[in-house]
Scaffold this motif. Structure first.
Motif, PDB file in Angstrom:
ATOM      1  N   SER A 386       1.072  -1.046   0.282  1.00 59.09           N
ATOM      2  CA  SER A 386      -0.003   0.256  -0.171  1.00 59.09           C
ATOM      3  C   SER A 386       0.758   1.417   0.073  1.00 59.09           C
ATOM      4  CB  SER A 386      -0.985  -0.199   1.542  1.00 59.09           C
ATOM      5  OG  SER A 386      -0.140   0.210   2.658  1.00 59.09           O
ATOM      6  N   GLU A 387       0.525   2.097  -0.496  1.00 62.59           N
ATOM      7  CA  GLU A 387       1.512   3.676  -0.960  1.00 62.59           C
ATOM      8  C   GLU A 387       0.950   4.005   0.735  1.00 62.59           C
ATOM      9  OE1 GLU A 387       0.634   8.143  -3.233  1.00 62.59           O
ATOM     10  OE2 GLU A 387      -0.667   6.457  -3.128  1.00 62.59           O
ATOM     11  N   LYS A 388       2.200   4.571   1.090  1.00 66.66           N
ATOM     12  CA  LYS A 388       2.359   4.998   2.700  1.00 66.66           C
ATOM     13  C   LYS A 388       1.906   7.242   1.550  1.00 66.66           C
ATOM     14  CE  LYS A 388       4.206   4.580   5.812  1.00 66.66           C
ATOM     15  NZ  LYS A 388       5.339   4.263   7.041  1.00 66.66           N
ATOM     16  N   LYS A 389       1.395   7.828   1.917  1.00 67.23           N
ATOM     17  CA  LYS A 389       0.947   9.308   1.661  1.00 67.23           C
ATOM     18  C   LYS A 389       2.427   9.921   2.363  1.00 67.23           C
ATOM     19  CE  LYS A 389      -4.071   7.975   0.156  1.00 67.23           C
ATOM     20  NZ  LYS A 389      -3.049   7.957  -1.232  1.00 67.23           N
ATOM     21  N   TYR A 390       2.281  10.208   3.594  1.00 68.82           N
ATOM     22  CA  TYR A 390       3.314  11.296   4.236  1.00 68.82           C
ATOM     23  C   TYR A 390       3.766   9.939   5.237  1.00 68.82           C
ATOM     24  CZ  TYR A 390       0.141  10.093   7.895  1.00 68.82           C
ATOM     25  OH  TYR A 390      -0.853   9.508   9.028  1.00 68.82           O
ATOM     26  N   VAL A 391       5.074  10.674   6.043  1.00 76.91           N
ATOM     27  CA  VAL A 391       5.761  10.064   6.993  1.00 76.91           C
ATOM     28  C   VAL A 391       5.880  11.853   7.936  1.00 76.91           C
ATOM     29  CG1 VAL A 391       8.544   9.110   7.617  1.00 76.91           C
ATOM     30  CG2 VAL A 391       6.848   8.715   5.515  1.00 76.91           C
ATOM     31  N   ILE A 392       5.642  11.151   9.125  1.00 73.40           N
ATOM     32  CA  ILE A 392       5.972  12.311  10.105  1.00 73.40           C
ATOM     33  C   ILE A 392       7.257  11.818  10.870  1.00 73.40           C
ATOM     34  CG2 ILE A 392       5.285  13.049  12.405  1.00 73.40           C
ATOM     35  CD1 ILE A 392       2.562  12.606  11.568  1.00 73.40           C
ATOM     36  N   SER A 393       8.288  12.592  11.205  1.00 71.16           N
ATOM     37  CA  SER A 393       9.287  12.571  11.974  1.00 71.16           C
ATOM     38  C   SER A 393       9.382  13.427  12.581  1.00 71.16           C
ATOM     39  CB  SER A 393      10.677  13.121  10.847  1.00 71.16           C
ATOM     40  OG  SER A 393      10.775  12.714   9.739  1.00 71.16           O
ATOM     41  N   GLU A 394       9.452  13.762  13.793  1.00 67.82           N
ATOM     42  CA  GLU A 394       9.360  14.376  15.372  1.00 67.82           C
ATOM     43  C   GLU A 394      10.611  13.798  16.345  1.00 67.82           C
ATOM     44  OE1 GLU A 394       5.448  13.417  15.916  1.00 67.82           O
ATOM     45  OE2 GLU A 394       6.415  12.178  16.917  1.00 67.82           O
ATOM     46  N   VAL A 395      10.952  15.422  16.940  1.00 68.59           N
ATOM     47  CA  VAL A 395      11.682  15.896  17.721  1.00 68.59           C
ATOM     48  C   VAL A 395      12.064  16.452  19.320  1.00 68.59           C
ATOM     49  CG1 VAL A 395      13.519  16.762  17.538  1.00 68.59           C
ATOM     50  CG2 VAL A 395      14.288  15.285  18.866  1.00 68.59           C
ATOM     51  N   TYR A 396      12.067  16.158  21.071  1.00 71.63           N
ATOM     52  CA  TYR A 396      12.049  17.806  21.462  1.00 71.63           C
ATOM     53  C   TYR A 396      13.232  18.349  21.060  1.00 71.63           C
ATOM     54  CZ  TYR A 396       8.336  15.736  23.533  1.00 71.63           C
ATOM     55  OH  TYR A 396       6.742  14.937  23.193  1.00 71.63           O
ATOM     56  N   LYS A 397      13.433  19.859  21.065  1.00 68.52           N
ATOM     57  CA  LYS A 397      15.005  19.645  21.546  1.00 68.52           C
ATOM     58  C   LYS A 397      14.313  21.469  21.899  1.00 68.52           C
ATOM     59  CE  LYS A 397      14.132  23.168  17.558  1.00 68.52           C
ATOM     60  NZ  LYS A 397      14.202  24.434  17.336  1.00 68.52           N
ATOM     61  N   LYS A 398      15.518  22.078  22.176  1.00 72.66           N
ATOM     62  CA  LYS A 398      15.085  24.043  22.541  1.00 72.66           C
ATOM     63  C   LYS A 398      16.714  24.027  22.031  1.00 72.66           C
ATOM     64  CE  LYS A 398      15.029  26.022  27.170  1.00 72.66           C
ATOM     65  NZ  LYS A 398      14.584  26.225  28.429  1.00 72.66           N
ATOM     66  N   ASN A 399      16.118  25.169  21.800  1.00 75.55           N
ATOM     67  CA  ASN A 399      17.829  25.905  21.675  1.00 75.55           C
ATOM     68  C   ASN A 399      18.588  25.607  20.221  1.00 75.55           C
ATOM     69  OD1 ASN A 399      17.033  28.751  22.832  1.00 75.55           O
ATOM     70  ND2 ASN A 399      18.054  27.690  24.338  1.00 75.55           N
ATOM     71  N   ASN A 400      17.807  24.535  20.193  1.00 77.85           N
ATOM     72  CA  ASN A 400      18.686  23.561  18.217  1.00 77.85           C
ATOM     73  C   ASN A 400      19.484  22.029  19.097  1.00 77.85           C
ATOM     74  OD1 ASN A 400      17.439  24.815  16.203  1.00 77.85           O
ATOM     75  ND2 ASN A 400      19.415  26.434  15.942  1.00 77.85           N
ATOM     76  N   HIS A 401      18.717  21.945  20.134  1.00 75.20           N
ATOM     77  CA  HIS A 401      20.005  21.415  21.285  1.00 75.20           C
ATOM     78  C   HIS A 401      18.681  19.980  21.488  1.00 75.20           C
ATOM     79  CE1 HIS A 401      23.322  23.100  21.751  1.00 75.20           C
ATOM     80  NE2 HIS A 401      23.140  24.091  22.354  1.00 75.20           N
ATOM     81  N   LEU A 402      19.165  19.102  21.164  1.00 77.54           N
ATOM     82  CA  LEU A 402      18.131  17.824  21.467  1.00 77.54           C
ATOM     83  C   LEU A 402      18.103  17.509  22.533  1.00 77.54           C
ATOM     84  CD1 LEU A 402      19.008  15.647  18.311  1.00 77.54           C
ATOM     85  CD2 LEU A 402      17.226  17.664  18.145  1.00 77.54           C
ATOM     86  N   LYS A 403      16.226  17.158  22.822  1.00 77.89           N
ATOM     87  CA  LYS A 403      15.768  16.829  24.233  1.00 77.89           C
ATOM     88  C   LYS A 403      15.351  15.773  24.331  1.00 77.89           C
ATOM     89  CE  LYS A 403      17.235  20.706  25.845  1.00 77.89           C
ATOM     90  NZ  LYS A 403      18.559  21.230  27.083  1.00 77.89           N
ATOM     91  N   ARG A 404      15.392  14.597  25.567  1.00 75.53           N
ATOM     92  CA  ARG A 404      14.645  13.734  25.682  1.00 75.53           C
ATOM     93  C   ARG A 404      13.491  13.802  26.146  1.00 75.53           C
ATOM     94  NH1 ARG A 404      19.009  10.092  25.044  1.00 75.53           N
ATOM     95  NH2 ARG A 404      20.863  10.341  26.072  1.00 75.53           N
ATOM     96  N   ASP A 405      13.006  14.474  26.386  1.00 74.00           N
ATOM     97  CA  ASP A 405      11.353  14.997  26.683  1.00 74.00           C
ATOM     98  C   ASP A 405      10.703  16.129  26.922  1.00 74.00           C
ATOM     99  OD1 ASP A 405      12.194  15.976  29.145  1.00 74.00           O
ATOM    100  OD2 ASP A 405      12.425  13.948  29.918  1.00 74.00           O
ATOM    101  N   SER A 406       9.267  16.122  26.813  1.00 73.05           N
ATOM    102  CA  SER A 406       8.229  17.259  26.660  1.00 73.05           C
ATOM    103  C   SER A 406       8.543  18.065  28.036  1.00 73.05           C
ATOM    104  CB  SER A 406       7.263  17.257  26.374  1.00 73.05           C
ATOM    105  OG  SER A 406       6.679  16.156  27.136  1.00 73.05           O
ATOM    106  N   ARG A 407       9.666  18.190  28.730  1.00 76.16           N
ATOM    107  CA  ARG A 407       9.834  19.203  29.475  1.00 76.16           C
ATOM    108  C   ARG A 407      10.936  20.146  29.426  1.00 76.16           C
ATOM    109  NH1 ARG A 407      11.588  14.658  34.120  1.00 76.16           N
ATOM    110  NH2 ARG A 407      12.865  14.172  33.099  1.00 76.16           N
ATOM    111  N   ALA A 408      10.555  21.039  30.134  1.00 75.33           N
ATOM    112  CA  ALA A 408      11.636  22.233  29.214  1.00 75.33           C
ATOM    113  C   ALA A 408      11.872  22.365  27.445  1.00 75.33           C
ATOM    114  CB  ALA A 408      12.295  22.190  30.107  1.00 75.33           C
ATOM    115  N   SER A 409      10.912  21.921  26.886  1.00 71.49           N
ATOM    116  CA  SER A 409      11.784  21.670  25.344  1.00 71.49           C
ATOM    117  C   SER A 409      10.401  21.929  24.277  1.00 71.49           C
ATOM    118  CB  SER A 409      12.026  20.570  24.793  1.00 71.49           C
ATOM    119  OG  SER A 409      10.857  19.678  25.492  1.00 71.49           O
TER     120      SER A 409
END
Length: 488
Positions: A386-409
């Motif tokens: 089956s055709e995949k119409k889209y791909v979601i990519s995501e990450v938490y970050k702050k000031n261009n620094h990657l974070k591990r969770d949603s707290r303060a990010s």
């Protein structure tokens, strides 16, 4: 093992920061990966494979759970409510073996779940804390960290050894024969549990007769800091760099690019070092592929992919930081079934969510309803998917620094279709739209020029944000996309 073997084996090889456009089977001209390319000719090469995150923590969460990183409690550490596919394999009496050298994939972050044997090459060395608590480090740990900074024996030893003539040749030689010794001598080299060591472990495991098995190995050799053996650098650029040049490129260009003028020559030189690291892994994979050819004749699926790519200043940064451009999200994906050669290329969208369903399907195990990916196995059987119409990519970050969770990010999300890509940056409240057909380098934001396409993407984004914790979110968004009739 003999030709009579009928028990199924899946081998998942993941190579950190590996870009597809630096592999020969994806059209790269420099001789980085002839062995991977020859092996890939026997199976399916996916030309539009996308990571679901721009760094290891978020992307591997998607790979191991087939659920988007933000869903069901986040991604680092993996929450207990997220089932990883090795757990399902173990429940079905499939022997599981894993080996890695990435701190983000350690048992500390729950990646050891479901493995009968889990060789944790580099346990998490950051601040040890309870992820359900915001308490700071204990006084004891603070004192220990301060002492380690003062008495950094590795740095002192490295500075002393640098003055020895020919030390660069010595350290790359040691890297090949004794990764543990190399790690002690030269911190610039991520040599512990390197490709030769890991592949030897894999071959040892494969020679043991047992039930059906799953084997996963993650390679860190290509990851920065790049310090490849001289022979591999000569393979890709015709000449070597000395140790001083390598350290300048890493310490003053790669690591502190904001405070230095970046020249085109610096970018080319760093890219050459990166290519040579790929060549080092490829060189060792040659021996492994030869082993497979001699010892396994059928019923073995080999998957080669990466967690994410690597930036070389395409958008004014190196490495993999808080961006979701294609230099970080495009990854290689190669599927080869030994004993069933079926060379082909698949140009449709696929992502890391599809890996776990494919592995389960190969063993004949039912795919859980909550998995968001689909199996790619039909492509190896001359069927379509089956055709995949889209791909979601995501990450938490702050000031261009990657974070591990949603707290303060803040959330950073990319929604990608074949010819269009939408980026939402919660921190800056910036929204971008790229016409990939005419602007593959993602240079020009055309969000105001195509309001209808923008609105369609934002409908998908809002569904995603409003239903992150809902199990039926994927079905809702899929239906929304179908109804929108977004131009591809």
């Amino acid at each position: 093992m003999t030709d009579k073997q009928h028990k199924k084996i899946v081998i998942l090889l993941t190579i950190d920061v590996l870009r597809p456009d630096h592999l020969n089977c994806y059209g790269y001209k420099k001789r980085t990966s002839p062995c991977i390319s020859n092996f890939a000719k026997k199976g399916t090469i996916f030309t539009s494979a996308i990571a679901n995150g721009p760094a290891t923590a978020s992307s591997f969460s998607a790979l191991f759970t087939s659920i988007l990183p933000f869903k069901k409690g986040g991604y680092s550490p993996l929450p207990p409510q997220k089932i990883v596919f090795p757990q399902i394999l173990k429940e079905n009496e499939i022997t599981t073996f894993g080996i890695h050298n990435n701190p983000n994939l350690s048992s500390y972050f729950n990646y050891g779940k479901g493995f009968d044997t889990f060789i944790d090459g580099e346990r998490y060395r950051g601040k040890i804390r309870n992820f359900n608590s915001s308490k700071s480090l204990s006084l004891k740990n603070v004192v220990v960290q301060k002492l380690r900074k003062i008495f950094n024996y590795k740095k002192l030893l490295t500075n002393l050894l640098k003055v020895i003539p020919g030390f660069n040749k010595l350290q790359v030689f040691l890297r090949k024969i004794n990764p543990k010794l190399t790690e002690l001598l030269l911190p610039i080299t991520r040599a512990s549990y390197n490709a030769p060591y890991i592949l030897q472990k894999l071959m040892n495991n494969l020679t043991r007769n047992c039930n059906e098995k799953f084997i996963w190995a993650h390679f860190m050799d290509v990851h920065s800091p790049y310090n490849p053996p001289s022979s591999n650098l000569i393979n890709v650029r015709g000449k070597d760099f000395n140790l001083r040049t390598r350290k300048i490129l890493h310490d003053k260009v790669y690591s502190r690019f904001n405070s230095h003028l970046i020249r085109e020559e610096d970018i080319r030189n760093l890219s050459d070092l990166y290519d040579a690291e790929i060549n080092f892994v490829d060189e060792n994979l040659c021996l492994f592929f030869k082993f497979l050819q001699q010892n396994i004749k059928q019923n073995c699926l080999v998957i080669i992919t990466a967690d994410h790519g690597e930036a070389f200043y395409e958008h004014k940064t190196f490495g993999h930081h808080g961006i979701v451009y294609d230099e970080l999200l495009r990854i290689p994906l190669i599927l080869v079934e030994i004993g069933n050669q079926n060379p082909r290329k698949y140009d449709g969208l696929v992502d890391l969510l599809d890996i776990a369903p494919t592995i389960l399907d190969y063993y004949g195990i039912e795919i859980p309803e909550e998995f968001m990916g689909r199996t790619l196995l039909p492509l190896l059987r001359n069927n379509e998917i089956s055709e995949k119409k889209y791909v979601i990519s995501e990450v938490y970050k702050k000031n261009n620094h990657l974070k591990r969770d949603s707290r303060a990010s803040y959330k950073l999300i990319s929604i990608r279709m074949m010819n269009w890509k939408y980026i939402y940056d919660e921190e800056s409240e910036k929204k971008m739209l790229f016409d990939l057909e005419n602007d593959p380098g993602e240079r020009t934001n055309v969000i105001d020029e195509f309001p209808k396409i923008r609105d369609n993407f934002e409908t998908i984004l809002n569904h995603h944000l409003n239903n992150i914790e809902e199990k039926d979110e994927h079905e809702k968004i899929t239906n929304a996309v179908s109804n929108l009739k977004i131009p591809i």
